[in-house]
Design a protein around this motif. Sequence first.
Motif, mmCIF file in Angstrom:
data_model
loop_
_atom_site.group_PDB
_atom_site.id
_atom_site.type_symbol
_atom_site.label_atom_id
_atom_site.label_comp_id
_atom_site.label_asym_id
_atom_site.label_seq_id
_atom_site.Cartn_x
_atom_site.Cartn_y
_atom_site.Cartn_z
ATOM 1 N N GLU A 84 0.857 -1.193 0.000
ATOM 2 C CA GLU A 84 0.000 0.000 0.000
ATOM 3 C C GLU A 84 0.891 1.241 0.000
ATOM 4 O OE1 GLU A 84 -3.944 1.347 2.337
ATOM 5 O OE2 GLU A 84 -2.140 1.357 3.570
ATOM 6 N N CYS A 86 0.850 5.447 0.039
ATOM 7 C CA CYS A 86 0.016 6.615 0.332
ATOM 8 C C CYS A 86 0.850 7.894 0.342
ATOM 9 C CB CYS A 86 -0.678 6.479 1.691
ATOM 10 S SG CYS A 86 -1.952 5.196 1.759
ATOM 11 N N CYS A 190 -4.026 7.055 -2.007
ATOM 12 C CA CYS A 190 -3.464 5.731 -1.737
ATOM 13 C C CYS A 190 -3.748 4.782 -2.899
ATOM 14 C CB CYS A 190 -4.042 5.136 -0.456
ATOM 15 S SG CYS A 190 -3.639 6.054 1.056
ATOM 16 N N THR A 192 -2.736 0.461 -4.140
ATOM 17 C CA THR A 192 -2.198 -0.816 -3.678
ATOM 18 C C THR A 192 -1.565 -1.558 -4.836
ATOM 19 O OG1 THR A 192 -3.858 -0.994 -1.914
ATOM 20 C CG2 THR A 192 -2.728 -3.016 -2.574
#
Length: 204
Positions: A84, A86, A190, A192
């Motif tokens: 992830e 961000c 964000c 992934t």
Amino acid sequence: MLKPHIPKQYQAGHALIEWVIVSLPLIWLGLLAVEVSGWHSTRQELALLAQQATLFASMTGGRTESIERHMNQHRSWRLHGAIEVCVKDRVNQLMNDFKDRRLSQQLGHDVIRHDHIAEQHRRFVAKGWANGRGPRSGQSISAANFLRVSVILKHQPVTPVIRFFMPTIKIASHHQAVMQSHRTRNPNACVTLAAYKGKLAGGD
């Protein structure tokens, strides 16, 4: 007084049980040592890749997608878990305070100018903003040109026994860079990166 006779097979059985009891903690320590060494190496590799990606993003508008693209291109098989990514800055609030209208019009999209920082700061102070801090973001133009990134890897332990009890381990890394390009809006704070599929062993 006569001692009871204990057959040799029972004596061997007791010895085996004692050996297992004594060796189990040593086996666990060995497995943990392997995993800790692996976690340390993985953390270092993640940090290096993420810092390089953050620097790349600072030169390409500061968008999360830039970090994602760079990490996908240079990621090795060792970082096999989902990641992830961000951007921690509140870009919309920063843009509301510090968007350079003339430059944005020239470029055709909203930007925060990354150069002439001192001159911009004096202009915002002259507008009555305390210490040049924007009313919406509460940040200065210098802070608006600082890119802050966090990455979290969902790492899968290598040892099957450890993996049974701890299927995934989160490894976090935090990075920052001074913007080397005009900052743009960031539609996705964000993203992934999908986990690798297939075997965990292999080459880059």
